[in-house]
Design an enzyme around this catalytic site. Structure first.
Site, short mmCIF file in Angstrom:
data_model
loop_
_atom_site.label_atom_id
_atom_site.label_comp_id
_atom_site.label_asym_id
_atom_site.label_seq_id
_atom_site.Cartn_x
_atom_site.Cartn_y
_atom_site.Cartn_z
N GLU A 142 -1.69 -5.62 8.50
CA GLU A 142 -0.90 -5.05 9.59
C GLU A 142 -1.59 -5.30 10.93
O GLU A 142 -2.80 -5.08 11.05
CB GLU A 142 -0.76 -3.52 9.39
CG GLU A 142 0.06 -3.17 8.17
CD GLU A 142 0.26 -1.66 7.99
OE1 GLU A 142 -0.17 -0.88 8.87
OE2 GLU A 142 0.84 -1.27 6.97
N LYS A 147 -1.41 -9.41 2.75
CA LYS A 147 -0.70 -8.98 3.97
C LYS A 147 -1.59 -8.03 4.76
O LYS A 147 -2.24 -7.16 4.18
CB LYS A 147 0.63 -8.30 3.59
CG LYS A 147 1.38 -7.72 4.80
CD LYS A 147 2.85 -7.44 4.52
CE LYS A 147 3.13 -6.14 3.82
NZ LYS A 147 2.71 -4.93 4.55
N ASP A 181 -1.06 -6.04 -0.18
CA ASP A 181 -1.52 -5.43 1.07
C ASP A 181 -3.03 -5.23 1.06
O ASP A 181 -3.58 -4.70 0.10
CB ASP A 181 -0.88 -4.04 1.24
CG ASP A 181 0.40 -4.09 2.05
OD1 ASP A 181 0.56 -5.00 2.88
OD2 ASP A 181 1.24 -3.18 1.86
N ASP A 208 0.84 -1.20 0.00
CA ASP A 208 0.00 0.00 0.00
C ASP A 208 0.88 1.26 0.00
O ASP A 208 0.38 2.38 -0.04
CB ASP A 208 -1.01 -0.01 1.16
CG ASP A 208 -0.36 -0.12 2.52
OD1 ASP A 208 0.89 -0.20 2.59
OD2 ASP A 208 -1.10 -0.14 3.52
N SER A 209 2.21 1.06 -0.02
CA SER A 209 3.13 2.17 -0.25
C SER A 209 2.89 2.76 -1.64
O SER A 209 3.40 3.84 -1.95
CB SER A 209 4.59 1.72 -0.09
OG SER A 209 4.84 0.55 -0.85
N GLU A 269 8.97 -4.23 10.53
CA GLU A 269 9.42 -2.95 9.99
C GLU A 269 9.99 -2.06 11.10
O GLU A 269 9.34 -1.83 12.12
CB GLU A 269 8.24 -2.25 9.29
CG GLU A 269 8.63 -0.91 8.69
CD GLU A 269 7.63 -0.38 7.67
OE1 GLU A 269 6.68 -1.09 7.29
OE2 GLU A 269 7.81 0.78 7.24
#
Ligand code: KIV
Length: 271
Positions: free
Chosen positions: A122, A120, A90, A51-52, A189
């Site tokens: 978080e 993925k 993501d 999602d970057s 991270e």
């Protein structure tokens, strides 16, 4: 170590095998067909449609604005390019936090509409139900702990996480839980290297670090950062392999000059 040609197609099982053999896992981000094609051809193990993309492709300050539809668009472009890498996507902010049913629906949309191989998410124990429900549908899940950018407004800063004893213990516990829930791998991270090493030694699933030192099972970087296309982002952990911002700027300037001076196109470059 050269690319291991033994692995024709990377699966979640291959990654586990790599950890067991002590072979490091290389992961990079991609959001479009052309970049994914080059990265896959180079022999990368995992491509993350992160999602970057919200920052890198769309210019947003955070990862929060990107939508599920936009992630699916990026992921399907990447999928069309790859022949070897495992592609992880993501789940964007807002697509899984409300409840596990929403999380499952979002994960199914990603898998069905893009053809990706895994998702993925978080977070740790607070997303237990979502992880388990997604896994029940047969969708592999990668975890993400430490600096989780979707929670940036809670943290208030992009500084190193888990430096204090309590947060470090909580992170280790969450890593154990993610393994127990059934995640096939975990991203850590921006946390202290010693803690990341301890996590990688504690869990059996592969641990892939970004700003987490060399004691983990693999590394991930944002491709546009490691190519030096972005200039403003310069954390200590980032190794730049090229300075594409300068090289591309030079190429663009040359093109502009050639057009303005009528040097381009010449006689051989026309019909
Ligand atoms: O979105 C992303 O690129 C990521 C990596 C930094 C791990 O989550």
């Amino acid at each position: 170590m050269p690319v291991n040609k033994h692995y024709k197609k990377i699966t979640t099982h291959t990654l586990l095998e790599m950890k067991q053999k002590g072979e490091k896992i290389a992961m990079l981000t991609a959001y479009d067909y052309t970049m994914a094609k080059i990265i896959d051809h180079a022999g990368i193990d995992v491509i993350l449609v992160g999602d970057s993309a919200s920052n890198v492709m769309a210019g947003h300050e955070t990862t929060l604005p990107i939508t599920l539809d936009q992630m699916i668009y990026h992921a399907s472009s990447v999928i069309r390019a790859i022949s070897r890498a495992l592609v992880v996507v993501d789940l964007p902010f807002g697509a899984y936090q409300a409840n596990s049913k929403e999380a499952l629906n979002s994960a199914i949309r990603i898998m069905k509409e893009s053809g990706a191989h895994a998702v993925k998410l978080e977070g740790g124990k607070e997303i237990k139900e979502s992880i388990e429900r997604i896994l029940t549908a047969g969708i592999p899940v990668m975890g993400h702990l430490g600096l989780t950018p979707q929670s940036i407004y809670k943290f208030g800063t992009y500084a190193v996480r888990a430096q204090e004893k309590d947060e470090a213990a909580q992170l280790l516990e969450n890593a154990r839980l993610l393994e127990e829930y059934g995640c096939f791998a975990l991203v850590l991270e921006k946390i202290p290297a010693a803690l990341a090493t301890k996590v990688a030694k504690t869990v059996k699933i592969p641990v892939i670090g970004i700003g987490a030192g060399g004691g983990v099972d693999g590394q991930v970087l944002v491709t546009h950062d490691m190519l030096g296309m972005t200039q403003e982002f310069s954390p200590r952990f980032l190794r730049r392999y090229l300075n594409l911002f300068d090289s591309m700027s030079m190429a663009f300037k040359s093109y502009i000059k050639d057009v303005k001076s009528k040097d381009f196109p010449n006689k051989k470059e026309q019909y």
